[in-house]
Design a protein around this motif. Structure first.
Motif, PDB file in Angstrom:
ATOM      1  N   MET A  36       3.445   6.814   5.860  1.00  0.00           N
ATOM      2  CA  MET A  36       4.771   6.781   5.895  1.00  0.00           C
ATOM      3  C   MET A  36       4.042   6.104   3.697  1.00  0.00           C
ATOM      4  O   MET A  36       5.114   6.121   3.278  1.00  0.00           O
ATOM      5  CB  MET A  36       3.480   4.773   5.677  1.00  0.00           C
ATOM      6  N   LEU A  37       2.997   6.588   3.441  1.00  0.00           N
ATOM      7  CA  LEU A  37       2.150   6.754   2.555  1.00  0.00           C
ATOM      8  C   LEU A  37       3.246   7.740   1.541  1.00  0.00           C
ATOM      9  O   LEU A  37       3.263   7.858   0.170  1.00  0.00           O
ATOM     10  CB  LEU A  37       0.982   7.084   1.733  1.00  0.00           C
ATOM     11  N   THR A  88       3.433   1.358  -0.334  1.00  0.00           N
ATOM     12  CA  THR A  88       3.054   0.370  -0.387  1.00  0.00           C
ATOM     13  C   THR A  88       2.771   0.467   1.459  1.00  0.00           C
ATOM     14  O   THR A  88       1.804  -0.582   2.121  1.00  0.00           O
ATOM     15  CB  THR A  88       4.653  -0.903   0.603  1.00  0.00           C
ATOM     16  N   GLY A  89       2.869   2.255   1.659  1.00  0.00           N
ATOM     17  CA  GLY A  89       2.397   2.289   3.202  1.00  0.00           C
ATOM     18  C   GLY A  89       2.740   2.308   4.681  1.00  0.00           C
ATOM     19  O   GLY A  89       2.049   1.972   5.582  1.00  0.00           O
ATOM     20  N   LYS A  90       3.915   1.392   3.986  1.00  0.00           N
ATOM     21  CA  LYS A  90       4.661   0.666   5.180  1.00  0.00           C
ATOM     22  C   LYS A  90       6.276   1.222   5.170  1.00  0.00           C
ATOM     23  O   LYS A  90       6.833   1.608   4.392  1.00  0.00           O
ATOM     24  CB  LYS A  90       4.899  -0.661   5.076  1.00  0.00           C
ATOM     25  N   THR A 122      -1.108   6.972  10.507  1.00  0.00           N
ATOM     26  CA  THR A 122       0.299   5.858  10.178  1.00  0.00           C
ATOM     27  C   THR A 122       0.373   5.736   9.089  1.00  0.00           C
ATOM     28  O   THR A 122       1.397   6.210   8.203  1.00  0.00           O
ATOM     29  CB  THR A 122       0.495   4.318  11.444  1.00  0.00           C
ATOM     30  N   ARG A 123      -0.509   5.043   8.824  1.00  0.00           N
ATOM     31  CA  ARG A 123      -0.623   4.965   7.224  1.00  0.00           C
ATOM     32  C   ARG A 123      -0.263   6.500   6.061  1.00  0.00           C
ATOM     33  O   ARG A 123       0.382   6.361   5.457  1.00  0.00           O
ATOM     34  CB  ARG A 123      -1.633   4.328   6.168  1.00  0.00           C
TER      35      ARG A 123
END
Length: 217
Positions: free
Chosen positions: A46-47, A52-54, A42-43
């Protein structure tokens, strides 16, 4: 190239829901990219889209915007013909203030009543912190409706960015059967009747991913 909105699970991601419902309501075309939460990758995934990796993040060519409120401001700037913020200066200032308050506050309510769009209605007793936040939410909504909402059924008359920012709160109050006034309930029903709301809920119901710590509450 068009807009791309990167979101997390529709079942749980209140932050993703805010810009998504705004774009859908105003019929602004965009490509949706979903990155499921609580996965090993996931992270890292998202990165690829936000530092923010969110989620969420919005991408317009080589421009990237993250954080719900910043995305909404970018959309409003990009589509000035649409009344994404109220046209009246005083109403717009009030709507922005409420939206910023939502973005940074109400932690008692958010932590005690996490977003779960698949949740069947089941009452959860409020903590003192959540109760205080609920009192503030109801007061803010009532004041906005009284001062600026005469032209329609939303906080500032017509649906605006402020309604998008508070839309996840509507879901929290519904899912946990919070004790709210008749006026608050009427506003909630107005928001939940939106086609964009119904589309998001259908998407949440169809998702295969489950996060037990939220589903078990």
């Amino acid at each position: 190239m068009g807009l791309k909105l990167v979101i997390a699970n529709k079942a749980y991601s209140s932050w993703s829901f805010r810009p998504w419902i705004l774009l859908r309501h105003f019929e602004i075309p965009f490509e949706e990219i979903v990155i499921p939460m609580a996965q090993e990758e996931t992270r890292a995934n998202m990165l690829r889209y936000a530092p923010t990796g969110k989620c969420p993040s919005l991408h317009d060519g080589d421009i990237s915007v993250w954080e719900s409120l910043a995305i909404i401001e970018y959309v409003a700037e990009s589509f000035p013909a649409l009344a994404i913020w109220p046209r009246d200066r005083g109403a717009r200032a009030y709507a922005r203030s409420l939206s910023a308050e939502m973005h940074s506050g109400f932690t008692g309510l958010r932590s005690h009543l996490p977003t779960v769009f698949r949740r069947a209605v089941k009452k959860r007793e409020l903590t003192p912190e959540a109760e205080a936040d609920l009192i503030r939410v109801e007061a803010a909504w009532a004041d906005a409706r009284t001062r600026f909402g005469a032209g329609g059924a939303f906080l500032f008359g017509n649906f605006s960015a402020a309604d998008a920012m508070f839309a996840p709160v509507v879901e929290r109050l519904r899912a946990y059967d919070a004790p709210v006034s008749a006026a608050t309930r009427s506003y909630m029903e107005t928001v939940m009747a939106l086609p964009s709301w119904q589309e998001w809920v259908a998407g949440a119901q169809a998702e295969p991913w489950r996060i037990e710590k939220y589903d078990a509450i």
